[in-house]
Motif scaffolding. Structure first.
Motif, PDB file in Angstrom:
ATOM      1  N   SER A 271       0.814  -1.217   0.000  1.00 52.50           N
ATOM      2  CA  SER A 271       0.000   0.000   0.000  1.00 52.50           C
ATOM      3  C   SER A 271       0.845   1.264   0.000  1.00 52.50           C
ATOM      4  CB  SER A 271      -0.924   0.016   1.230  1.00 52.50           C
ATOM      5  OG  SER A 271      -1.748  -1.117   1.270  1.00 52.50           O
ATOM      6  N   ALA A 272       2.178   1.113  -0.102  1.00 49.69           N
ATOM      7  CA  ALA A 272       3.067   2.278  -0.035  1.00 49.69           C
ATOM      8  C   ALA A 272       2.653   3.321  -1.058  1.00 49.69           C
ATOM      9  CB  ALA A 272       4.514   1.839  -0.285  1.00 49.69           C
ATOM     10  N   PRO A 273       2.722   4.629  -0.688  1.00 50.50           N
ATOM     11  CA  PRO A 273       3.333   5.185   0.521  1.00 50.50           C
ATOM     12  C   PRO A 273       2.400   5.264   1.724  1.00 50.50           C
ATOM     13  CG  PRO A 273       2.680   6.947  -0.910  1.00 50.50           C
ATOM     14  CD  PRO A 273       2.328   5.677  -1.638  1.00 50.50           C
ATOM     15  N   LYS A 274       1.184   4.718   1.630  1.00 51.33           N
ATOM     16  CA  LYS A 274       0.286   4.709   2.775  1.00 51.33           C
ATOM     17  C   LYS A 274       0.736   3.627   3.753  1.00 51.33           C
ATOM     18  CE  LYS A 274      -3.689   6.137  -0.037  1.00 51.33           C
ATOM     19  NZ  LYS A 274      -5.059   5.770  -0.478  1.00 51.33           N
ATOM     20  N   SER A 275       0.234   3.674   4.971  1.00 49.81           N
ATOM     21  CA  SER A 275       0.563   2.642   5.948  1.00 49.81           C
ATOM     22  C   SER A 275      -0.089   1.331   5.531  1.00 49.81           C
ATOM     23  CB  SER A 275       0.077   3.053   7.342  1.00 49.81           C
ATOM     24  OG  SER A 275      -1.324   3.293   7.330  1.00 49.81           O
TER      25      SER A 275
ATOM     26  N   THR B  46      16.667   5.377  -5.839  1.00 53.43           N
ATOM     27  CA  THR B  46      16.389   4.782  -4.533  1.00 53.43           C
ATOM     28  C   THR B  46      15.021   4.135  -4.457  1.00 53.43           C
ATOM     29  OG1 THR B  46      15.523   6.904  -3.741  1.00 53.43           O
ATOM     30  CG2 THR B  46      17.848   6.446  -3.341  1.00 53.43           C
ATOM     31  N   SER B  47      14.200   4.284  -5.497  1.00 52.88           N
ATOM     32  CA  SER B  47      12.840   3.773  -5.442  1.00 52.88           C
ATOM     33  C   SER B  47      12.666   2.581  -6.367  1.00 52.88           C
ATOM     34  CB  SER B  47      11.842   4.866  -5.824  1.00 52.88           C
ATOM     35  OG  SER B  47      10.546   4.343  -5.906  1.00 52.88           O
ATOM     36  N   HIS B  48      12.028   1.532  -5.858  1.00 52.91           N
ATOM     37  CA  HIS B  48      11.791   0.329  -6.658  1.00 52.91           C
ATOM     38  C   HIS B  48      10.507   0.407  -7.469  1.00 52.91           C
ATOM     39  CE1 HIS B  48       9.178  -0.311  -3.218  1.00 52.91           C
ATOM     40  NE2 HIS B  48       8.558  -1.243  -3.898  1.00 52.91           N
ATOM     41  N   ILE B  49       9.720   1.473  -7.298  1.00 49.81           N
ATOM     42  CA  ILE B  49       8.400   1.510  -7.935  1.00 49.81           C
ATOM     43  C   ILE B  49       8.483   1.761  -9.430  1.00 49.81           C
ATOM     44  CG2 ILE B  49       7.306   2.342  -5.828  1.00 49.81           C
ATOM     45  CD1 ILE B  49       7.265   5.111  -6.999  1.00 49.81           C
ATOM     46  N   PHE B  50       9.658   2.149  -9.944  1.00 51.53           N
ATOM     47  CA  PHE B  50       9.786   2.441 -11.357  1.00 51.53           C
ATOM     48  C   PHE B  50      10.430   1.272 -12.109  1.00 51.53           C
ATOM     49  CE2 PHE B  50       9.956   6.386  -8.992  1.00 51.53           C
ATOM     50  CZ  PHE B  50       8.912   7.078  -9.562  1.00 51.53           C
ATOM     51  N   GLY B  51      10.755   0.186 -11.421  1.00 54.54           N
ATOM     52  CA  GLY B  51      11.405  -0.953 -12.063  1.00 54.54           C
ATOM     53  C   GLY B  51      10.453  -1.724 -12.958  1.00 54.54           C
ATOM     54  N   ASP B  52      11.018  -2.515 -13.889  1.00 55.91           N
ATOM     55  CA  ASP B  52      10.198  -3.284 -14.817  1.00 55.91           C
ATOM     56  C   ASP B  52       9.397  -4.368 -14.123  1.00 55.91           C
ATOM     57  OD1 ASP B  52      11.221  -1.771 -16.847  1.00 55.91           O
ATOM     58  OD2 ASP B  52      12.835  -3.173 -17.331  1.00 55.91           O
ATOM     59  N   SER B  53       9.862  -4.810 -12.935  1.00 53.52           N
ATOM     60  CA  SER B  53       9.191  -5.916 -12.251  1.00 53.52           C
ATOM     61  C   SER B  53       7.943  -5.470 -11.514  1.00 53.52           C
ATOM     62  CB  SER B  53      10.165  -6.585 -11.266  1.00 53.52           C
ATOM     63  OG  SER B  53      10.544  -5.666 -10.266  1.00 53.52           O
ATOM     64  N   LYS B  54       7.734  -4.175 -11.375  1.00 55.00           N
ATOM     65  CA  LYS B  54       6.606  -3.690 -10.589  1.00 55.00           C
ATOM     66  C   LYS B  54       5.342  -3.697 -11.434  1.00 55.00           C
ATOM     67  CE  LYS B  54       6.002  -2.761  -6.373  1.00 55.00           C
ATOM     68  NZ  LYS B  54       6.283  -3.809  -5.430  1.00 55.00           N
ATOM     69  N   GLN B  55       4.192  -3.999 -10.823  1.00 55.97           N
ATOM     70  CA  GLN B  55       2.935  -4.087 -11.537  1.00 55.97           C
ATOM     71  C   GLN B  55       2.454  -2.698 -11.944  1.00 55.97           C
ATOM     72  OE1 GLN B  55       0.226  -6.212  -9.029  1.00 55.97           O
ATOM     73  NE2 GLN B  55       1.459  -8.067  -8.975  1.00 55.97           N
TER      74      GLN B  55
ATOM     75  N   LYS C  33      -0.513  -1.495 -11.878  1.00 60.09           N
ATOM     76  CA  LYS C  33      -1.453  -0.929 -10.907  1.00 60.09           C
ATOM     77  C   LYS C  33      -0.705  -0.173  -9.817  1.00 60.09           C
ATOM     78  CE  LYS C  33      -5.031  -2.213  -7.596  1.00 60.09           C
ATOM     79  NZ  LYS C  33      -5.787  -3.333  -6.974  1.00 60.09           N
ATOM     80  N   THR C  34       0.399  -0.764  -9.344  1.00 56.39           N
ATOM     81  CA  THR C  34       1.188  -0.111  -8.296  1.00 56.39           C
ATOM     82  C   THR C  34       1.815   1.173  -8.811  1.00 56.39           C
ATOM     83  OG1 THR C  34       1.685  -2.286  -7.362  1.00 56.39           O
ATOM     84  CG2 THR C  34       3.042  -0.459  -6.628  1.00 56.39           C
ATOM     85  N   LYS C  35       2.333   1.157 -10.045  1.00 56.67           N
ATOM     86  CA  LYS C  35       2.920   2.362 -10.624  1.00 56.67           C
ATOM     87  C   LYS C  35       1.884   3.478 -10.736  1.00 56.67           C
ATOM     88  CE  LYS C  35       6.467   0.018 -13.383  1.00 56.67           C
ATOM     89  NZ  LYS C  35       6.981  -0.237 -14.744  1.00 56.67           N
ATOM     90  N   GLN C  36       0.684   3.112 -11.168  1.00 58.20           N
ATOM     91  CA  GLN C  36      -0.370   4.121 -11.318  1.00 58.20           C
ATOM     92  C   GLN C  36      -0.747   4.729  -9.968  1.00 58.20           C
ATOM     93  OE1 GLN C  36      -3.550   2.095 -13.336  1.00 58.20           O
ATOM     94  NE2 GLN C  36      -2.420   1.954 -15.275  1.00 58.20           N
ATOM     95  N   GLN C  37      -0.787   3.884  -8.922  1.00 57.80           N
ATOM     96  CA  GLN C  37      -1.105   4.392  -7.583  1.00 57.80           C
ATOM     97  C   GLN C  37      -0.072   5.421  -7.136  1.00 57.80           C
ATOM     98  OE1 GLN C  37      -1.300   0.821  -5.230  1.00 57.80           O
ATOM     99  NE2 GLN C  37      -3.480   0.526  -5.596  1.00 57.80           N
ATOM    100  N   PHE C  38       1.211   5.137  -7.388  1.00 56.55           N
ATOM    101  CA  PHE C  38       2.254   6.071  -6.991  1.00 56.55           C
ATOM    102  C   PHE C  38       2.203   7.349  -7.815  1.00 56.55           C
ATOM    103  CE2 PHE C  38       5.341   4.801  -3.802  1.00 56.55           C
ATOM    104  CZ  PHE C  38       4.910   3.512  -3.511  1.00 56.55           C
ATOM    105  N   GLU C  39       1.941   7.221  -9.106  1.00 54.63           N
ATOM    106  CA  GLU C  39       1.861   8.414  -9.947  1.00 54.63           C
ATOM    107  C   GLU C  39       0.708   9.313  -9.508  1.00 54.63           C
ATOM    108  OE1 GLU C  39       1.568   6.794 -13.814  1.00 54.63           O
ATOM    109  OE2 GLU C  39       3.698   6.279 -13.974  1.00 54.63           O
ATOM    110  N   GLN C  40      -0.424   8.710  -9.154  1.00 58.40           N
ATOM    111  CA  GLN C  40      -1.559   9.489  -8.662  1.00 58.40           C
ATOM    112  C   GLN C  40      -1.225  10.161  -7.340  1.00 58.40           C
ATOM    113  OE1 GLN C  40      -4.810   6.698  -8.480  1.00 58.40           O
ATOM    114  NE2 GLN C  40      -4.973   6.523 -10.716  1.00 58.40           N
ATOM    115  N   PHE C  41      -0.499   9.445  -6.486  1.00 67.38           N
ATOM    116  CA  PHE C  41      -0.133  10.014  -5.194  1.00 67.38           C
ATOM    117  C   PHE C  41       0.825  11.193  -5.366  1.00 67.38           C
ATOM    118  CE2 PHE C  41       2.524  10.336  -1.421  1.00 67.38           C
ATOM    119  CZ  PHE C  41       1.565  10.375  -0.422  1.00 67.38           C
TER     120      PHE C  41
END
Length: 445
Positions: A185-189, A358-367, A369-377
């Motif tokens: 759920s990052a960056p949320k708790s 320093t962030s793993h959210i931009f890697g090719d292995s990340k889904q 949906k997760t990338k979109q959540q971070f971009e929206q945040f």
């Protein structure tokens, strides 16, 4: 000046020289010489590690393990995860040599130091436990059939956990504090995962090779008392102190500057700044120079206009940060102590999340949906910085050493700023080490 390279570099598939160290090692399977490869690297959102891979070309035996290369944290950690979906089984986790693994529903426990540290997933952890139990089953079926049947039944129970007919609990307890479970759920708790930090006992410290000052005695001790009057407070306040250290990002040698200063209408603080020539990172950190206040402080400020973004902020390294509109909670150690502005504080959060180094959210292995959540945040943080939305910044500091500037002079009330002082709970005093601190009948000799 010598060309320094970071000790701990980011993994990059295009890096022609990853600087892996190769050493000859004895194969424990066939007693011939094999090769061990050592790679110093960083795990995003975690810390520096050494990855070790052993291969023997004679018998084909292979072994992989991981060890932390960071400073041992002051406290151990207990991580409790509720596994309820296939996504939870795919969570990445890091466990050190000193981690015990527990599944209360099966009364199952793998003691600490019985396995080497590793990077894996929750499902990988279950698979390794199953493989370990199956290893000697053929011999048990011949020698102890009843025991073998009991182990077979237990293995089936572990395999059924992966079917997720019902949720189960995974607990990692690590006295070294070097274990980690991915937050989906990052960056949320994370609503399914809790972290509890605890103070180690003296026996656990010795197990990690940590000894108290009383235990380090003799002529070789590096601790020497300062003579009375050798350094006065005025000397320290007027001078910028410099001392050698290692970069927190890459481990290369660098220099930290430190100076005491006074924040108007607040108190004295210690400002530390570090610049690394190897990786180019610059860090600033602020610590209180006045000790712990009698009460904690809870500060709320509404950010409506550009002027609100320019308010001075002192966030100590014991202060929690929250933006309720974004459901964002930042722990005290994520940003450290810093003296900045509201805009600087929000920008620092955004930069940490948005930094591909320093962030793993931009890697090719990340889904996706997760990338979109971070971009929206991240876009919501931009909206706050551009004053498109009204947001509330909340600082909660049990030490009382945090501060936000008022935009009103004198006794005028700042309607957008709310400051509340409160009595600390027993748990907060315990976290700060105040419950065991006794000052009764104390005299300054």
């Amino acid at each position: 000046m010598a060309d320094h390279k970071p000790l701990f570099r980011d993994l990059d598939g295009d890096d022609a020289d990853p600087e892996a160290t190769i050493v000859e090692s004895l194969c424990m399977n066939c007693q011939k010489d094999g090769q061990t490869r050592l790679l110093l690297t960083k795990i995003p959102f975690y810390k520096e590690v050494v990855i070790m891979s052993f291969t023997c070309e004679h018998c084909g035996y292979q072994n992989n393990e991981i060890q932390s290369s960071s400073v041992i944290p002051e406290k151990g950690v207990k991580i409790t995860l509720t596994v309820a979906s296939k996504e939870d089984l795919n969570r990445q986790l890091v466990k050190s040599d000193h981690t015990s693994t527990q599944i209360p529903e099966l009364s199952f426990e793998v003691p600490s130091q019985s396995q080497k540290g590793e990077i894996t997933t929750v499902e990988g952890l279950l698979n390794r436990a199953i493989s370990g139990l199956e290893q000697d089953q053929p011999a048990r079926r011949e020698q102890h059939l009843e025991v073998a049947k009991q182990i077979d039944a237990f293995i089936r129970s572990l395999q059924e956990l992966k079917e997720l007919d019902k949720p189960f609990t995974l607990i990692l307890e690590d006295i070294s504090g070097n274990s980690f479970i991915e937050n989906l759920s990052a960056p949320k708790s994370d609503p399914q995962c809790t972290y509890e930090y605890f103070r180690r006992s003296p026996e656990q410290d010795r197990e990690l090779g940590i000894f108290s000052h009383e235990e380090v005695t003799g002529e070789k001790s590096i601790l020497h008392p300062i003579k009375e009057g050798e350094f006065t407070l005025e000397d320290i306040e007027s001078e910028v102190l410099r001392f050698a250290t290692n970069c927190s990002n890459c481990g290369a040698p660098c220099e930290t500057n430190m100076k005491m200063t006074n924040i108007p209408h607040f108190k004295e603080v210690v400002i530390m700044a570090t610049s690394c020539d190897a990786c180019g990172i610059r860090t600033n950190e602020v610590k209180s120079g006045a000790g712990v206040e009698p009460q904690g402080v809870h500060i709320e400020v509404e950010v409506r206009r550009k002027e609100d973004l320019t308010r001075d902020v002192l966030k100590s390294d014991t202060c929690d940060l929250e933006i309720p509109q974004l459901e964002l909670t930042v722990g005290p150690h994520a940003l450290g102590g810093r003296f900045t502005t509201i805009e600087g504080l929000i920008t620092a959060m955004k930069d940490q999340l948005n930094d591909p180094a320093t962030s793993h959210i931009f890697g090719d292995s990340k889904q996706d949906k997760t990338k979109q959540q971070f971009e929206q945040f991240l876009s919501k943080l931009d909206d706050i910085l551009e004053n498109k939305v009204v947001a509330t910044v909340v600082l909660d500091d049990p030490c009382g050493n945090s501060y936000i500037q008022s935009m009103k002079d004198g006794d005028e009330t700042d309607d957008q700023l709310k400051i509340t002082h409160y009595e600390r709970t027993f748990e907060q005093n315990e976290e700060l080490g105040l419950n065991d601190m006794h000052t009764e009948n104390y005299t300054n000799s």
